[in-house]
Structures are given as C-alpha cells and as structure tokens.
Design a protein around this motif. Sequence first.
Motif, PDB file in Angstrom:
ATOM      1  N   ARG A 166       0.826  -1.217   0.000  1.00 39.74           N
ATOM      2  CA  ARG A 166       0.000   0.000   0.000  1.00 39.74           C
ATOM      3  C   ARG A 166       0.858   1.264   0.000  1.00 39.74           C
ATOM      4  NH1 ARG A 166      -5.065   0.980   0.668  1.00 39.74           N
ATOM      5  NH2 ARG A 166      -5.635  -1.001   1.577  1.00 39.74           N
ATOM      6  N   THR A 194      -5.337  -8.073  -1.965  1.00 40.93           N
ATOM      7  CA  THR A 194      -5.897  -7.378  -0.796  1.00 40.93           C
ATOM      8  C   THR A 194      -5.230  -7.840   0.498  1.00 40.93           C
ATOM      9  OG1 THR A 194      -7.979  -7.174  -1.970  1.00 40.93           O
ATOM     10  CG2 THR A 194      -8.053  -6.840   0.423  1.00 40.93           C
ATOM     11  N   ASP A 230      -6.977   5.921  -1.919  1.00 32.17           N
ATOM     12  CA  ASP A 230      -7.090   4.586  -1.314  1.00 32.17           C
ATOM     13  C   ASP A 230      -8.254   3.750  -1.857  1.00 32.17           C
ATOM     14  OD1 ASP A 230      -4.786   4.706   0.069  1.00 32.17           O
ATOM     15  OD2 ASP A 230      -5.681   4.757   2.066  1.00 32.17           O
ATOM     16  N   ASP A 231      -9.362   4.404  -2.214  1.00 31.48           N
ATOM     17  CA  ASP A 231     -10.491   3.608  -2.739  1.00 31.48           C
ATOM     18  C   ASP A 231     -10.083   2.921  -4.037  1.00 31.48           C
ATOM     19  OD1 ASP A 231     -11.992   4.362  -0.635  1.00 31.48           O
ATOM     20  OD2 ASP A 231     -13.239   5.818  -1.731  1.00 31.48           O
ATOM     21  N   ASP A 242      -7.567   0.181  -3.360  1.00 29.28           N
ATOM     22  CA  ASP A 242      -8.246  -1.030  -2.860  1.00 29.28           C
ATOM     23  C   ASP A 242      -8.861  -1.825  -4.005  1.00 29.28           C
ATOM     24  OD1 ASP A 242      -7.578  -0.622  -0.244  1.00 29.28           O
ATOM     25  OD2 ASP A 242      -9.413   0.450   0.262  1.00 29.28           O
ATOM     26  N   GLU A 243      -9.438  -1.093  -4.961  1.00 34.14           N
ATOM     27  CA  GLU A 243     -10.083  -1.775  -6.096  1.00 34.14           C
ATOM     28  C   GLU A 243      -9.032  -2.511  -6.946  1.00 34.14           C
ATOM     29  OE1 GLU A 243     -12.908   0.804  -8.046  1.00 34.14           O
ATOM     30  OE2 GLU A 243     -12.931  -0.518  -9.803  1.00 34.14           O
ATOM     31  N   ALA A 263      -1.831  -6.159   1.273  1.00 32.62           N
ATOM     32  CA  ALA A 263      -1.703  -4.692   1.232  1.00 32.62           C
ATOM     33  C   ALA A 263      -0.702  -4.165   2.258  1.00 32.62           C
ATOM     34  CB  ALA A 263      -3.064  -4.045   1.434  1.00 32.62           C
TER      35      ALA A 263
END
Length: 235
Positions: free
Chosen positions: A96, A125, A112-113, A116-117, A128
Amino acid sequence: MTSPAIRIVSATKRYGSLQALAGVDLEVAQGEFFGLLGPNGAGKTTLISALSGLVRPDGGIFEVMGCNVVSDYRNARRNLGVVPQELVFDPFFSVRELLRIQSGYFGIRDNDDWIDEILANLDLTAKAGANMRTLSGGMKRRVLVAQALVHRPPVIVLDEPTAGVDVELRQGLWQFIRKLNRDGHTIVLTTHYLEEAETLCGRIAMLKSGKVVALDTTENLLRRFASHSLSVRLE
Ligand code: ATP
C-alpha cells in the motif's frame, strides 16, 4: 479526429556500436490490444523505455495520446501506465505504501479507494500491508501491474508481465488485462510467447534487430507462420 494511443515515428537508439532501434515506425489506435513480439535483444524494452521517457532516443517522435514524450512529458506520462520487466522495489515499503507513493508522484491524494479496487482485482488485498521483501515473485509482478494503474492511465504498456509466472497466475493476469481492455484501456503487451499474443492481441508487430519486420492482424500473422512465409523466430 482522435489521436492514436501511441505514435512512434523513425525511432532510433544506439548503445555504443549496437543499433538497438534502427528506425521504428508504429501506430497503435485507442482501444487496441496490441502485441510487440521479438527475440531477446530485439529492442522491445528499449522502445518502451524511450516511450516512457526512461531512455533518451537518438532520434524519432514518440507520442502518447497525442502528447509528445519529449516536449510534453508530463501529459504523455500521465496518459501512460508502464509495467516494467524488472522486479525492482524498495524492499522495506509495504504494498500500500508503494502504491501511495506512486499516486503522490502523479499528484493524486486520497487514492485509497482506487488502490483497494486495484488490489482486489489483482488478488492482493491480503498483502496490502506486507513488506515487499516478503512477497513471492508472482506477487511482486502483480504489484508492478498495480503501480502502473494508480493514476488511471488510458494507455498501458506491459513489458513481459508473465515472465517467470506460473500457469494459474498467468491466466489470472490475462483475465485482468483483458478486462482493462474491455473497459476501454489501450493495451500494448511485449511477450516471447506467441501463444500469449495469439490469445490476447488483435494486432502484432514483430521486432528484430531494432526493426519492425512484420506488422499485421494476429490472424494474418498466424496464417503466415503456418505457411512458413514468416521466418521470424521468437526465441
Ligand atoms: P528481451 O526480450 O531479452 O527483454 P528486448 O527485445 O527487450 O530483449 P532490449 O532490452 O531493448 O531488447 O535490448 C536491445 C539491445 O540493446 C540488446 O542487444 C541489448 O543488449 C542492448 N541494450 C539494452 N540496454 C542497454 C544498455 N543500457 N547499454 C548497452 N546496451 C543495451
């Protein structure tokens, strides 16, 4: 008239006495899934590096979505996502953190959205928060793909993204890259695997000794292969 996704005219590059690019002309339309094939040392990475501004060509024009890579580098680079061949990361950042840093490079905050996708789509995921040095080679390769996507570029160039990747992961990456293309991204893929190009690409250029030696639809090229009229060995 819409500009091509990629336009390369008379590209040349020499490393000492070695002519890595010997006058390459290439145009990729928006929305295409385009394959760049060729044996080791054909010049594929050099071409991509020049397109992304990492290598200074000796001559030629390089444009991404109508933006000149030399005179309008910022916009050209914004339109381009590059998945390099080399797995080079700072080993002490988490996945991340790396993706946030890459977002920052493009001046994007609060990403961040979207991050995340991307991670979900690449089945990352759960990783991360993991440090890069703890990831397997296949995971690292997927992080490279994620990095190329953080700024939502319309054009994505992948330099041998499935090199050294097992069959299952390769299928997963193919599916994801196909989805990106269906969503409207222009894709350019370099590969040694004719099978890969055959499955994915609508058109293929074959590079050899820094020159385009064949450029056609995948269907036509395969027909020429079958009739042995194309004497380009891939490996
Ligand atoms: P591969 O499929 O093995 O990745 P490629 O088609 O991507 O090969 P390039 O990496 O572009 O080919 O290399 C083209 C030629 O330029 C090769 O002969 C290579 O040895 C040479 N070359 C590439 N980078 C450099 C460099 N920095 N300095 C000197 N020679 C280089």
